[in-house]
Enzyme design. Structure first.
Site, short mmCIF file in Angstrom:
data_model
loop_
_atom_site.label_atom_id
_atom_site.label_comp_id
_atom_site.label_asym_id
_atom_site.label_seq_id
_atom_site.Cartn_x
_atom_site.Cartn_y
_atom_site.Cartn_z
N LYS A 180 141.56 10.32 52.25
CA LYS A 180 141.66 11.72 53.02
C LYS A 180 139.04 11.98 52.45
O LYS A 180 139.40 12.35 52.42
CB LYS A 180 141.67 12.57 52.77
CG LYS A 180 142.63 14.09 53.93
CD LYS A 180 141.58 14.14 54.73
CE LYS A 180 140.48 15.54 54.01
NZ LYS A 180 139.30 15.86 54.85
N GLU A 255 134.92 17.02 40.71
CA GLU A 255 133.59 16.61 40.27
C GLU A 255 132.94 17.68 41.40
O GLU A 255 133.36 17.48 42.63
CB GLU A 255 133.09 15.15 40.89
CG GLU A 255 131.36 15.30 40.09
CD GLU A 255 130.78 15.34 41.29
OE1 GLU A 255 130.25 16.85 40.98
OE2 GLU A 255 130.52 14.28 42.13
N CYS A 289 125.32 15.91 44.90
CA CYS A 289 126.05 16.97 43.53
C CYS A 289 125.09 16.92 42.13
O CYS A 289 124.79 17.72 41.75
CB CYS A 289 127.27 16.14 43.65
SG CYS A 289 127.42 14.88 43.26
#
Ligand code: NDP
Length: 484
Positions: A180, A255, A289
């Site tokens: 997804k 994460e 990130c």
């Protein structure tokens, strides 16, 4: 406007090797972050599509895909890596248009995706169990088995890299995947699925269902037939995914980003450090990130480093993604709103430097001027919270202990770097910094597909990338044979 190099219909879902309209028949707009213009439509997949995708994945496991040897799976991944490289220009253009990433950064992501396919293709038949010395009359050994159907929910900031590290490892170990992608970044995920089929991946081994997180994403996490979940994104959504995983007792890899420190000591080679210090903050417009968004500097060189950073950041060029400057737009008006909100917290004296936005940027684009902040207490929100824009904070420290205290003083722990000529200090900090990766006199090790990656604290848990990911995507079975 760039003509999109689409060779598939992005308004469809990809299930069991077939393209078809989403069950609900609805689509969502793809907006070019550089201009604000709608450039395509994607499917709004819903629970029915997710159910169909899981049916397809189960059928693949029971059929051709489940019967393949590890070497055969590896060969498909190698071929897929080749196809990714052959379609490099198209993939980079799709990504740049979809998420606003400057073209050369999008090309780097294509190369990384191909490397993941090669790495996990090569690793597929290298993952072994072990024999365990045990009581007389026994032979004991372990098997590493795929979980079965794996669910992958990925964000919009590095779609190709995160697909590579997550889907690559899951396929290498024989799982069947339902992906997804983020509604803001579906085009390369769909292109990848098509290339995987061209590479010979059996139908159902990889299914892609675009859609909203609260619809398609939530349906995927709620499905008890999904036996492993891999999620990259925000802490808030990560918590929801972990709660959903707990309901079904399935392992989950999270994460969740960070506020990663780059720690610069007075004996650092500043000429070498400077480009890393800046790039770690502005790559992908800071929507990374592992962004090095906190620069910690020893007070004795604070002013010198502040001046050099200010000069470098002020000189950065901001432009639409296809113009390939240093910094492109943020992915969405919503993300720009989040970053503007953070910047509004800074007083004028806390803005140490800011690049100028050039005249003539498209009005509908989500542009933010790269900014260096300072004169902030380490516990200030701007020094604690993930901003996810091209904004870095400069924080002075006194000595090694102070540096470690400040570096470890957030809820996150994803990545850290240490800049120093002192080998002992490098080793001490490498041990004491709270992070999943520590870089000594570099940052990010150029992506490093071979290097295990993940966080501690609110940065998440579990590891992807490198050989380590293969353990996460398998369940270990111990076989004890008593033969006398
Ligand atoms: P989200 O965490 O909400 O999105 C990440 C993925 O999760 C997307 O595919 C999203 O789908 C999906 N998702 C959303 N809600 C659910 C749900 N209830 N169940 C299952 N899946 C869901 O991040 P945002 O895009 O909202 O970004 C917000 C902030 O998150 C950023 O400002 C940044 O700080 C952080 N972030 C961190 C990332 C990282 O790399 N660690 C990556 C992206 C964001 P969809 O987008 O279609 O709704």
């Amino acid at each position: 406007m760039t003509d999109l190099p689409l060779w598939f219909d992005p308004s469809q879902v990809f299930i069991s090797g077939q393209w078809r309209a989403p069950a609900g028949g609805d689509t969502l707009p793809v907006v070019d972050p550089s201009t604000g213009a709608e450039i395509a439509r994607i499917a709004r997949g819903t629970e029915t599509d997710i159910t169909d995708a899981i049916d397809a994945a189960e059928a693949a496991l029971a059929g051709d895909w489940g019967a393949m040897t590890a070497a055969e799976r590896g060969r498909i991944l190698f071929k897929l890596g080749d196809l990714v490289l052959q379609n490099s220009d198209a993939l980079a253009t799709l990504e740049a248009s979809d998420v606003g990433k400057p073209l050369k950064q999008a090309k780097n992501d294509v190369i990384a995706l191909a490397r993941y396919c090669e790495f996990y293709g090569g690793a597929a038949d290298k993952l072994t169990g072990e024999t365990i010395p045990f009581n007389a009359g026994f032979t004991v050994y372990t098997l590493r088995e795929p979980h079965g159907v794996t669910g992958h929910i990925i964000p919009w900031n590095y779609p190709m890299q995160i697909i590579g590290r997550s889907i690559g490892a899951a396929l290498a170990t024989g799982n069947a995947c339902v992906l997804k992608p983020a509604e803001e970044a579906c085009l390369t995920a769909l292109a990848f699925a098509d290339l995987a089929q061209q590479a010979g991946l059996p139908a159902g081994a990889l299914n892609v269902v675009p859609g909203l997180g609260v619809e398609a994403g939530a349906a995927l996490t709620a499905e008890p037939r999904v036996r492993h979940l891999s999620f990259t994104g925000s802490v808030a959504t990560g918590k929801k995914v972990q709660i959903a995983a707990a309901e079904n007792i399935v392992p989950v890899t999270l994460e969740l980003g960070g506020k990663s420190p780059q720690v610069v000591f007075e004996d650092a080679d500043l000429d070498k450090a400077l480009p890393f210090l800046v790039n770690a903050g502005i790559q992908n417009a800071g929507q990374t990130c592992s962004a090095g968004s906190r620069i910690l500097v020893q007070r004795s060189i604070h002013d010198e480093l502040a001046a050099r950073l200010a000069e470098a950041i002020s000189a950065l060029k901001v432009a639409p993604a296809m113009d390939d400057a240093d910094v492109g737009p943020l992915v969405s008006a919503r993300q720009k709103g989040i970053v503007d909100g953070f910047l509004a917290q800074a007083t004028p004296d806390q803005i140490l430097a800011q690049a100028a936005l050039p005249d003539g940027l498209p009005e509908g684009g989500n542009y933010i001027a790269p900014t260096l902040l300072g004169h902030l207490a380490p516990d200030h929100s701007l020094a604690q919270d993930e901003i996810f824009g091209p904004v870095q904070t400069l924080i002075p420290f006194e000595d090694e202990e102070d540096a470690i205290r400040i570096a470890n003083g957030t809820k996150y722990g994803l990545v850290a770097s240490v800049w120093s000529a002192d080998g002992g200090r490098q080793m001490r900090l490498a041990k004491r910094l709270h992070a999943g990766q520590v870089f000594l006199n570099n940052y990010g090790a150029a992506g490093g597909v071979e290097l295990p990656f993940g966080g501690v604290g609110h940065s998440g848990h579990g590891r992807e990338k490198g050989f380590e990911a293969l353990y996460a995507f398998t369940a270990l079975k111990t076989v004890a044979a008593h033969h006398g």
